[in-house]
Design an enzyme around this catalytic site. Structure first.
Site, PDB file in Angstrom:
ATOM      1  N   GLU A  48       0.783  -1.105   0.218  1.00  0.00           N
ATOM      2  CA  GLU A  48       0.086   0.035   0.106  1.00  0.00           C
ATOM      3  C   GLU A  48       0.857   1.190  -0.100  1.00  0.00           C
ATOM      4  O   GLU A  48       1.676   1.306   0.798  1.00  0.00           O
ATOM      5  CB  GLU A  48      -0.907   0.036   1.050  1.00  0.00           C
ATOM      6  CG  GLU A  48      -1.863   0.950   1.222  1.00  0.00           C
ATOM      7  CD  GLU A  48      -2.670   1.349   2.499  1.00  0.00           C
ATOM      8  OE1 GLU A  48      -3.293   2.528   2.721  1.00  0.00           O
ATOM      9  OE2 GLU A  48      -2.661   0.375   3.395  1.00  0.00           O
TER      10      GLU A  48
ATOM     11  N   GLU B  35      15.556  -3.365  -0.870  1.00  0.00           N
ATOM     12  CA  GLU B  35      16.646  -4.311  -0.674  1.00  0.00           C
ATOM     13  C   GLU B  35      16.480  -5.074  -1.942  1.00  0.00           C
ATOM     14  O   GLU B  35      15.403  -5.556  -2.546  1.00  0.00           O
ATOM     15  CB  GLU B  35      16.575  -5.013   0.531  1.00  0.00           C
ATOM     16  CG  GLU B  35      17.961  -6.071   0.548  1.00  0.00           C
ATOM     17  CD  GLU B  35      17.778  -6.969   1.447  1.00  0.00           C
ATOM     18  OE1 GLU B  35      19.172  -7.565   2.001  1.00  0.00           O
ATOM     19  OE2 GLU B  35      16.932  -7.087   2.536  1.00  0.00           O
TER      20      GLU B  35
END
Length: 189
Positions: free
Chosen positions: A51, A138
């Site tokens: 979201e 990442e």
């Protein structure tokens, strides 16, 4: 993008994104148009959504400096040290790829900037890219022999917690999660 909700009374819009597996389909959704079918898909989907909440108007305010990424604080060192807040919080989301170097080269060609490239720092072979708001993404390696057909998959979210065992207990007991792995980093104990 699988769905979005504009909430005028709250002055925000939430956008829901999913990294779909090969062959997976959702109802058509765009920044201009969503539907009850999109909402139904979102509320019944088997996967996980990311979201993105946009507080309307921040993009046009020159005085708005952005959000705190959660990665600076008094408990950090070097360029991540900051007097406030006392401790860091949210860490990052992560995507797994077959080849971290190739993924980073692709992202860099598209203008994405990095906190850390694969050969920099202590941890080799993984990277941290910045999203437009400065959140860390990442990029890490996955096991190739599993035969993923997608170039990348959303794999994890990292939150810094005050008490590891207490947090694990909360998420397993109250939210039905399963502890998959524990990693101890003695340097930070």
């Amino acid at each position: 993008l699988i769905h979005w909700i504009h909430m005028p009374a709250q002055g925000c819009t939430s956008y829901f994104l999913e990294r779909q597996r090969a062959g997976q389909r959702s109802p058509p959704c765009s920044l201009e148009r969503t539907s009850t079918e999109c909402e139904r898909y979102f509320l019944t989907m088997k996967g996980t959504a990311l979201e993105l909440m946009h507080l309307c108007g921040t993009e046009a305010r020159p005085d708005f400096k952005g959000y705190w990424s959660g990665n600076t604080g008094r408990d950090a060192s070097g360029d991540l040290y900051a007097e406030e807040p006392a401790a860091r919080g949210f860490g990052h989301i992560a995507f797994n790829v077959d080849d971290v170097y190739d993924a980073c080269a692709r992202l860099e060609k598209q203008g994405v900037t990095f906190r850390k490239k694969p050969d920099e720092g202590r941890m080799k072979g993984l990277a941290f890219a910045f999203d437009p708001d400065g959140y860390w993404i990442e990029i890490c390696s996955r096991c190739r022999r599993l035969g993923w057909s997608e170039y990348q998959n959303l794999s994890q979210t990292m939150l810094r917690v005050k008490d590891g065992p207490e947090s694990v207990d909360f998420y397993t007991k109250h939210l039905g999660m399963t502890l998959l792995r524990r990693s101890d980093f003695k340097r930070w104990k």
